[in-house]
Design a protein around this motif. Structure first.
Motif, short mmCIF file in Angstrom:
data_model
loop_
_atom_site.label_atom_id
_atom_site.label_comp_id
_atom_site.label_asym_id
_atom_site.label_seq_id
_atom_site.Cartn_x
_atom_site.Cartn_y
_atom_site.Cartn_z
N THR A 105 -4.16 37.14 -8.35
CA THR A 105 -4.10 36.77 -6.92
C THR A 105 -3.84 35.38 -6.78
N THR A 106 -3.05 35.21 -5.63
CA THR A 106 -2.88 33.61 -5.43
C THR A 106 -2.45 33.27 -4.26
N SER A 107 -2.84 32.26 -3.56
CA SER A 107 -2.15 31.93 -2.40
C SER A 107 -1.26 30.77 -2.53
N SER A 108 -1.05 30.24 -3.85
CA SER A 108 -0.13 29.23 -4.20
C SER A 108 0.60 29.45 -5.45
N ARG A 109 1.50 30.39 -5.15
CA ARG A 109 2.40 31.08 -5.97
C ARG A 109 3.37 29.78 -6.77
N ILE B 173 -7.54 38.53 -12.11
CA ILE B 173 -7.24 37.27 -12.29
C ILE B 173 -7.27 36.43 -10.92
N ALA B 174 -8.64 36.22 -10.51
CA ALA B 174 -8.79 35.71 -9.10
C ALA B 174 -8.30 34.16 -9.20
N GLU B 175 -7.37 33.89 -7.99
CA GLU B 175 -6.87 32.47 -7.78
C GLU B 175 -6.13 32.21 -8.97
N ALA B 176 -5.19 32.82 -9.53
CA ALA B 176 -4.56 32.59 -10.67
C ALA B 176 -4.04 31.26 -10.93
N ASP B 177 -3.56 30.63 -9.69
CA ASP B 177 -3.08 29.34 -9.72
C ASP B 177 -3.71 28.27 -10.12
N ARG B 178 -5.05 28.47 -10.34
CA ARG B 178 -6.00 27.53 -10.79
C ARG B 178 -6.16 27.41 -12.45
N MET B 179 -5.35 28.30 -13.00
CA MET B 179 -5.12 28.29 -14.58
C MET B 179 -4.78 26.87 -14.67
N ASN B 180 -5.31 26.22 -15.99
CA ASN B 180 -4.84 24.78 -16.26
C ASN B 180 -3.46 25.02 -17.30
N GLU B 181 -3.08 23.90 -17.76
CA GLU B 181 -1.76 24.20 -18.57
C GLU B 181 -2.15 25.08 -19.72
N SER B 182 -3.08 24.72 -20.58
CA SER B 182 -3.46 25.56 -21.70
C SER B 182 -3.67 27.05 -21.53
N ALA B 183 -4.41 27.20 -20.37
CA ALA B 183 -4.94 28.62 -19.96
C ALA B 183 -3.76 29.34 -19.85
N SER B 184 -2.64 28.72 -18.90
CA SER B 184 -1.34 29.43 -18.53
C SER B 184 -0.53 29.62 -19.89
N ASN B 185 -0.65 28.87 -20.85
CA ASN B 185 0.10 28.99 -21.85
C ASN B 185 -0.32 30.10 -22.76
N ALA B 186 -1.77 30.20 -22.92
CA ALA B 186 -2.58 31.29 -23.61
C ALA B 186 -2.24 32.61 -23.04
N PHE B 187 -2.49 32.83 -21.67
CA PHE B 187 -2.17 33.75 -20.84
C PHE B 187 -0.72 34.28 -20.96
N LEU B 188 0.29 33.33 -20.89
CA LEU B 188 1.84 33.71 -21.27
C LEU B 188 1.79 34.72 -22.52
#
Ligand SMILES: [Zn+2]
Length: 374
Positions: free
Chosen positions: A188-192, A158-173
Protein backbone atom coordinates in the motif's frame (compact mmCIF):
# COMPACT_ATOMS: atom_id res chain seq x y z
CA UNK A 1 -16.74 -22.70 -7.90
CA UNK A 2 -15.58 -20.81 -4.81
CA UNK A 3 -17.38 -17.54 -4.26
CA UNK A 4 -15.36 -14.53 -3.08
CA UNK A 5 -16.86 -11.50 -1.37
CA UNK A 6 -14.61 -8.61 -0.36
CA UNK A 7 -16.28 -6.18 2.01
CA UNK A 8 -15.82 -2.41 2.07
CA UNK A 9 -17.37 1.00 1.33
CA UNK A 10 -19.57 1.38 -1.78
CA UNK A 11 -17.33 4.11 -3.27
CA UNK A 12 -14.54 1.55 -3.61
CA UNK A 13 -16.68 -1.24 -5.04
CA UNK A 14 -15.19 -1.05 -8.51
CA UNK A 15 -11.72 -1.95 -7.20
CA UNK A 16 -13.16 -4.86 -5.21
CA UNK A 17 -15.14 -6.22 -8.17
CA UNK A 18 -11.93 -6.33 -10.18
CA UNK A 19 -10.16 -8.20 -7.37
CA UNK A 20 -13.03 -10.62 -6.78
CA UNK A 21 -13.17 -11.68 -10.40
CA UNK A 22 -9.44 -12.44 -10.51
CA UNK A 23 -9.79 -14.40 -7.25
CA UNK A 24 -12.74 -16.37 -8.67
CA UNK A 25 -10.91 -17.07 -11.91
CA UNK A 26 -7.85 -18.17 -9.96
CA UNK A 27 -5.55 -15.67 -11.64
CA UNK A 28 -4.83 -13.36 -8.72
CA UNK A 29 -1.52 -11.50 -9.25
CA UNK A 30 1.29 -12.43 -6.84
CA UNK A 31 2.09 -8.80 -6.19
CA UNK A 32 -0.28 -5.91 -6.10
CA UNK A 33 0.22 -2.23 -5.27
CA UNK A 34 -2.78 -0.39 -3.83
CA UNK A 35 -2.39 3.35 -4.10
CA UNK A 36 -4.61 6.32 -3.29
CA UNK A 37 -4.82 9.23 -0.84
CA UNK A 38 -3.84 8.73 2.82
CA UNK A 39 -6.43 7.42 5.25
CA UNK A 40 -9.02 6.11 2.73
CA UNK A 41 -8.68 2.43 3.69
CA UNK A 42 -5.89 0.90 1.62
CA UNK A 43 -4.64 -1.15 4.56
CA UNK A 44 -8.23 -2.24 5.31
CA UNK A 45 -8.56 -3.55 1.74
CA UNK A 46 -5.13 -5.22 1.97
CA UNK A 47 -6.29 -7.09 5.10
CA UNK A 48 -9.52 -8.14 3.38
CA UNK A 49 -7.51 -9.49 0.42
CA UNK A 50 -5.18 -11.36 2.81
CA UNK A 51 -8.21 -13.03 4.45
CA UNK A 52 -9.68 -14.00 1.08
CA UNK A 53 -6.39 -15.47 -0.13
CA UNK A 54 -5.62 -17.37 3.06
CA UNK A 55 -9.16 -18.65 3.61
CA UNK A 56 -9.64 -22.38 3.03
CA UNK A 57 -13.43 -22.53 3.07
CA UNK A 58 -14.63 -24.66 0.12
CA UNK A 59 -17.54 -22.38 -0.77
CA UNK A 60 -17.37 -18.82 0.51
CA UNK A 61 -14.22 -16.79 1.10
CA UNK A 62 -13.28 -15.09 3.35
CA UNK A 63 -15.38 -17.13 5.79
CA UNK A 64 -14.02 -15.36 8.88
CA UNK A 65 -13.56 -18.45 11.04
CA UNK A 66 -11.19 -20.96 9.37
CA UNK A 67 -7.52 -21.21 10.36
CA UNK A 68 -6.42 -19.08 7.38
CA UNK A 69 -8.86 -16.29 8.20
CA UNK A 70 -7.84 -16.37 11.85
CA UNK A 71 -4.15 -16.19 10.95
CA UNK A 72 -4.83 -13.17 8.76
CA UNK A 73 -6.39 -11.41 11.73
CA UNK A 74 -3.78 -12.47 14.26
CA UNK A 75 -1.49 -9.58 15.21
CA UNK A 76 1.00 -12.15 16.51
CA UNK A 77 1.44 -13.57 12.98
CA UNK A 78 4.02 -10.87 12.32
CA UNK A 79 5.54 -12.65 9.31
CA UNK A 80 2.45 -11.54 7.36
CA UNK A 81 3.44 -7.89 7.58
CA UNK A 82 6.23 -5.45 6.81
CA UNK A 83 5.73 -2.08 8.50
CA UNK A 84 7.88 1.05 8.75
CA UNK A 85 9.74 1.38 12.03
CA UNK A 86 11.92 3.84 13.82
CA UNK A 87 15.59 3.04 13.59
CA UNK A 88 15.92 1.83 17.21
CA UNK A 89 12.93 -0.50 16.84
CA UNK A 90 14.20 -1.97 13.58
CA UNK A 91 17.54 -2.64 15.26
CA UNK A 92 16.02 -4.57 18.16
CA UNK A 93 16.93 -8.25 18.16
CA UNK A 94 14.72 -10.82 16.57
CA UNK A 95 12.86 -13.25 18.84
CA UNK A 96 15.00 -16.03 17.32
CA UNK A 97 18.12 -14.42 18.78
CA UNK A 98 16.80 -13.54 22.21
CA UNK A 99 17.32 -16.00 25.03
CA UNK A 100 14.27 -17.30 26.83
CA UNK A 101 13.13 -15.16 29.74
CA UNK A 102 14.66 -11.99 28.31
CA UNK A 103 12.50 -8.95 29.00
CA UNK A 104 13.94 -6.89 26.15
CA UNK A 105 11.43 -6.00 23.45
CA UNK A 106 12.13 -7.82 20.20
CA UNK A 107 11.61 -6.54 16.70
CA UNK A 108 8.53 -8.81 16.53
CA UNK A 109 7.13 -7.17 19.67
CA UNK A 110 7.37 -3.73 18.07
CA UNK A 111 5.85 -5.05 14.88
CA UNK A 112 2.98 -6.68 16.75
CA UNK A 113 2.25 -3.33 18.41
CA UNK A 114 1.96 -1.62 15.03
CA UNK A 115 -0.19 -4.41 13.56
CA UNK A 116 -2.57 -4.10 16.53
CA UNK A 117 -2.87 -0.36 15.89
CA UNK A 118 -3.66 -0.97 12.22
CA UNK A 119 -6.20 -3.69 13.00
CA UNK A 120 -7.89 -1.44 15.54
CA UNK A 121 -8.20 1.45 13.09
CA UNK A 122 -6.78 0.90 9.58
CA UNK A 123 -7.73 4.46 8.52
CA UNK A 124 -5.40 6.21 10.97
CA UNK A 125 -2.86 8.44 9.20
CA UNK A 126 -0.49 8.87 12.16
CA UNK A 127 0.35 5.31 13.20
CA UNK A 128 3.97 5.60 12.07
CA UNK A 129 6.21 8.52 13.02
CA UNK A 130 7.54 10.72 10.22
CA UNK A 131 11.00 9.22 10.66
CA UNK A 132 9.89 5.57 10.46
CA UNK A 133 11.12 3.67 7.41
CA UNK A 134 11.39 0.16 5.99
CA UNK A 135 14.99 -0.96 6.28
CA UNK A 136 16.72 -3.75 4.39
CA UNK A 137 16.80 -5.75 7.64
CA UNK A 138 13.01 -5.71 7.76
CA UNK A 139 12.87 -7.04 4.19
CA UNK A 140 15.41 -9.76 5.08
CA UNK A 141 13.44 -10.69 8.19
CA UNK A 142 10.43 -11.19 5.92
CA UNK A 143 12.25 -13.28 3.31
CA UNK A 144 13.93 -15.40 5.98
CA UNK A 145 10.46 -16.54 7.11
CA UNK A 146 9.99 -18.01 3.60
CA UNK A 147 12.43 -20.76 4.54
CA UNK A 148 9.65 -22.35 6.57
CA UNK A 149 8.06 -24.61 4.00
CA UNK A 150 4.42 -25.49 3.80
CA UNK A 151 1.58 -25.68 1.31
CA UNK A 152 -0.32 -22.96 3.07
CA UNK A 153 -0.96 -19.74 1.13
CA UNK A 154 1.18 -16.95 2.50
CA UNK A 155 0.33 -13.25 2.25
CA UNK A 156 2.60 -10.36 3.15
CA UNK A 157 1.18 -6.86 3.52
CA UNK A 158 3.81 -4.17 3.04
CA UNK A 159 2.28 -1.07 4.59
CA UNK A 160 3.34 2.37 3.32
CA UNK A 161 5.74 0.69 0.91
CA UNK A 162 7.11 4.05 -0.29
CA UNK A 163 8.98 4.19 3.02
CA UNK A 164 11.41 1.50 1.85
CA UNK A 165 14.85 3.03 1.69
CA UNK A 166 17.15 2.36 -1.26
CA UNK A 167 18.74 -0.86 -0.03
CA UNK A 168 15.37 -2.21 1.12
CA UNK A 169 13.89 -1.41 -2.31
CA UNK A 170 16.69 -3.26 -4.05
CA UNK A 171 16.40 -6.26 -1.77
CA UNK A 172 12.64 -6.38 -2.26
CA UNK A 173 13.02 -6.06 -6.02
CA UNK A 174 15.11 -9.26 -6.01
CA UNK A 175 12.30 -11.03 -4.13
CA UNK A 176 9.75 -9.72 -6.64
CA UNK A 177 11.80 -11.02 -9.56
CA UNK A 178 11.27 -14.54 -8.27
CA UNK A 179 8.22 -14.65 -6.00
CA UNK A 180 8.10 -17.94 -4.05
CA UNK A 181 5.13 -20.20 -4.83
CA UNK A 182 1.92 -19.70 -2.82
CA UNK A 183 3.12 -16.25 -1.79
CA UNK A 184 1.28 -12.98 -2.36
CA UNK A 185 2.57 -9.45 -1.72
CA UNK A 186 0.06 -6.68 -1.06
CA UNK A 187 1.70 -3.24 -0.99
CA UNK A 188 0.00 0.00 0.00
CA UNK A 189 1.15 3.56 -0.64
CA UNK A 190 -0.14 7.11 -0.85
CA UNK A 191 3.07 8.23 -2.59
CA UNK A 192 3.40 5.88 -5.53
CA UNK A 193 5.82 8.24 -7.29
CA UNK A 194 8.37 7.80 -4.49
CA UNK A 195 8.74 4.09 -5.24
CA UNK A 196 11.19 2.42 -7.60
CA UNK A 197 9.76 2.20 -11.10
CA UNK A 198 11.05 -1.38 -11.31
CA UNK A 199 9.01 -2.35 -8.25
CA UNK A 200 5.90 -0.59 -9.52
CA UNK A 201 6.09 -2.28 -12.89
CA UNK A 202 6.16 -5.72 -11.27
CA UNK A 203 2.96 -5.13 -9.30
CA UNK A 204 -0.61 -4.96 -10.47
CA UNK A 205 -1.61 -1.31 -9.95
CA UNK A 206 -4.87 -0.82 -8.10
CA UNK A 207 -6.02 2.73 -7.54
CA UNK A 208 -8.41 3.18 -4.63
CA UNK A 209 -10.87 6.08 -4.61
CA UNK A 210 -11.75 8.39 -1.71
CA UNK A 211 -15.10 7.88 0.04
CA UNK A 212 -18.19 10.06 -0.07
CA UNK A 213 -18.71 12.52 2.80
CA UNK A 214 -21.49 10.32 4.21
CA UNK A 215 -19.23 7.27 4.11
CA UNK A 216 -16.48 9.26 5.85
CA UNK A 217 -18.89 9.99 8.69
CA UNK A 218 -20.11 6.40 8.98
CA UNK A 219 -16.62 4.84 8.76
CA UNK A 220 -15.32 7.25 11.41
CA UNK A 221 -18.23 6.28 13.67
CA UNK A 222 -17.27 2.60 13.19
CA UNK A 223 -13.60 2.94 14.15
CA UNK A 224 -13.39 5.99 16.40
CA UNK A 225 -14.41 4.41 19.69
CA UNK A 226 -16.80 5.65 22.34
CA UNK A 227 -14.76 8.57 23.61
CA UNK A 228 -14.87 10.22 20.17
CA UNK A 229 -16.96 13.38 20.09
CA UNK A 230 -19.04 13.20 16.90
CA UNK A 231 -19.86 16.90 17.02
CA UNK A 232 -16.18 17.55 16.19
CA UNK A 233 -16.95 16.27 12.67
CA UNK A 234 -18.23 19.63 11.40
CA UNK A 235 -18.86 20.27 7.70
CA UNK A 236 -15.48 22.03 7.51
CA UNK A 237 -13.67 19.03 9.03
CA UNK A 238 -15.35 16.56 6.66
CA UNK A 239 -14.58 19.01 3.84
CA UNK A 240 -10.91 19.02 4.81
CA UNK A 241 -10.81 15.22 4.84
CA UNK A 242 -11.66 14.98 1.10
CA UNK A 243 -13.06 11.46 1.37
CA UNK A 244 -10.53 10.17 3.90
CA UNK A 245 -11.85 8.88 7.26
CA UNK A 246 -8.25 8.85 8.53
CA UNK A 247 -7.83 12.53 7.78
CA UNK A 248 -11.25 13.32 9.22
CA UNK A 249 -10.14 11.74 12.51
CA UNK A 250 -6.88 13.63 12.38
CA UNK A 251 -8.53 16.95 11.64
CA UNK A 252 -11.26 16.34 14.22
CA UNK A 253 -8.44 16.68 16.71
CA UNK A 254 -6.52 19.63 15.28
CA UNK A 255 -8.70 21.03 12.52
CA UNK A 256 -10.88 23.53 14.34
CA UNK A 257 -7.86 25.41 15.76
CA UNK A 258 -6.09 25.22 12.41
CA UNK A 259 -9.12 26.56 10.51
CA UNK A 260 -9.23 29.52 12.88
CA UNK A 261 -5.48 30.06 12.50
CA UNK A 262 -5.73 29.80 8.70
CA UNK A 263 -8.40 32.51 8.67
CA UNK A 264 -6.19 34.70 10.90
CA UNK A 265 -3.18 33.91 8.73
CA UNK A 266 -4.95 35.23 5.64
CA UNK A 267 -6.38 38.32 7.32
CA UNK A 268 -3.19 39.29 9.14
CA UNK A 269 -1.05 38.71 6.05
CA UNK A 270 -3.30 41.02 4.05
CA UNK A 271 -3.22 43.66 6.78
CA UNK A 272 0.51 43.26 7.42
CA UNK A 273 -0.20 42.52 11.07
CA UNK A 274 2.88 40.29 11.38
CA UNK A 275 3.87 40.73 15.03
CA UNK A 276 0.58 39.35 16.20
CA UNK A 277 0.61 36.54 13.65
CA UNK A 278 4.16 35.46 14.52
CA UNK A 279 3.21 35.27 18.19
CA UNK A 280 0.19 33.19 17.29
CA UNK A 281 2.31 30.82 15.17
CA UNK A 282 4.75 30.48 18.03
CA UNK A 283 1.91 29.51 20.38
CA UNK A 284 0.75 26.85 17.94
CA UNK A 285 4.28 25.38 17.88
CA UNK A 286 3.94 23.85 14.43
CA UNK A 287 7.54 22.68 14.57
CA UNK A 288 6.91 19.17 13.36
CA UNK A 289 7.20 19.08 9.57
CA UNK A 290 4.18 16.78 9.20
CA UNK A 291 1.92 18.97 11.34
CA UNK A 292 3.16 22.15 9.70
CA UNK A 293 2.28 20.75 6.29
CA UNK A 294 -1.14 19.60 7.43
CA UNK A 295 -1.78 23.16 8.61
CA UNK A 296 -0.61 24.51 5.26
CA UNK A 297 -2.99 22.06 3.59
CA UNK A 298 -5.82 23.70 5.54
CA UNK A 299 -4.54 27.10 4.44
CA UNK A 300 -4.48 26.07 0.78
CA UNK A 301 -8.04 24.68 1.02
CA UNK A 302 -9.10 28.03 2.45
CA UNK A 303 -7.42 29.94 -0.39
CA UNK A 304 -9.05 27.63 -2.94
CA UNK A 305 -12.41 28.29 -1.30
CA UNK A 306 -11.80 32.04 -1.54
CA UNK A 307 -11.41 31.55 -5.29
CA UNK A 308 -14.53 29.38 -5.39
CA UNK A 309 -16.58 31.88 -3.43
CA UNK A 310 -15.66 34.57 -5.97
CA UNK A 311 -16.85 32.19 -8.71
CA UNK A 312 -19.96 31.19 -6.74
CA UNK A 313 -18.86 27.51 -6.59
CA UNK A 314 -19.59 25.18 -3.63
CA UNK A 315 -17.12 25.46 -0.74
CA UNK A 316 -15.08 22.87 1.12
CA UNK A 317 -14.69 25.02 4.25
CA UNK A 318 -17.86 27.12 4.31
CA UNK A 319 -17.52 28.23 7.95
CA UNK A 320 -13.85 29.24 7.75
CA UNK A 321 -14.23 31.02 4.42
CA UNK A 322 -17.09 33.01 5.92
CA UNK A 323 -14.75 33.95 8.78
CA UNK A 324 -12.24 35.58 6.41
CA UNK A 325 -14.88 37.80 4.84
CA UNK A 326 -13.04 38.22 1.54
CA UNK A 327 -15.42 41.00 0.39
CA UNK A 328 -13.75 43.26 2.98
CA UNK A 329 -10.57 43.15 0.91
CA UNK A 330 -11.45 44.34 -2.60
CA UNK A 331 -7.81 44.42 -3.75
CA UNK A 332 -7.45 40.66 -3.25
CA UNK A 333 -8.51 39.40 -6.67
CA UNK A 334 -8.25 35.94 -8.24
CA UNK A 335 -4.66 36.51 -9.41
CA UNK A 336 -3.57 37.47 -5.89
CA UNK A 337 -5.15 34.32 -4.48
CA UNK A 338 -3.63 32.10 -7.17
CA UNK A 339 -0.17 33.51 -6.43
CA UNK A 340 -0.77 32.92 -2.72
CA UNK A 341 -1.65 29.29 -3.47
CA UNK A 342 1.61 28.84 -5.37
CA UNK A 343 3.52 30.34 -2.42
CA UNK A 344 1.84 27.85 -0.03
CA UNK A 345 2.71 24.90 -2.29
CA UNK A 346 6.34 26.06 -2.48
CA UNK A 347 6.51 26.37 1.29
CA UNK A 348 5.14 22.84 1.70
CA UNK A 349 7.79 21.34 -0.53
CA UNK A 350 10.50 23.36 1.21
CA UNK A 351 9.35 21.99 4.56
CA UNK A 352 9.13 18.49 3.08
CA UNK A 353 12.72 18.63 1.89
CA UNK A 354 13.76 19.81 5.38
CA UNK A 355 15.59 22.78 3.88
CA UNK A 356 14.19 25.21 6.40
CA UNK A 357 12.48 24.96 9.79
CA UNK A 358 8.67 24.96 9.62
CA UNK A 359 8.25 28.03 11.83
CA UNK A 360 10.79 30.06 9.82
CA UNK A 361 9.20 29.13 6.52
CA UNK A 362 5.74 29.97 7.79
CA UNK A 363 6.86 33.45 8.80
CA UNK A 364 8.45 33.90 5.39
CA UNK A 365 5.21 32.73 3.79
CA UNK A 366 3.07 35.27 5.61
CA UNK A 367 5.37 38.06 4.40
CA UNK A 368 5.13 36.77 0.85
CA UNK A 369 1.38 36.17 0.83
CA UNK A 370 -0.50 38.81 -1.21
CA UNK A 371 2.76 40.66 -1.83
CA UNK A 372 1.97 43.64 -4.05
CA UNK A 373 -1.79 43.42 -3.43
CA UNK A 374 -1.92 44.84 0.07
ZN1 LIG B 1 -11.82 -18.58 6.11
Amino acid sequence: MIEYTLHGPVSQERARIRLMSSLRENRFPQSILIDGPAGIGKKALAMEIARALQCTDPNMRPCGHCFGCRMADDSGATEGWVVPMESAEAHARSSDDVSAGSKAKTIEDFKKGYIEEIQKNPYRVDIFSTGAFISVDLIRLMTSSFAMKGDRIRTVIIAEADRMNESASNAFLKTLEDVPPNTYFILTTSSREKMLQTIRSRCLALHLLPLSDDEVRSEVAKVAGEEFDETSLTDDIVGLAVGSPGKALYYAEHGATWCKLAADFVQKSIRGDYTDLFLQLKDMSLDDAYEANRFLEVLSFLLTDMLRSQAGAPLRLPETTQLVGISNYPRINATAIELALVAVQETMSRIDSRRISPSMSMQALSLKLFEGYK
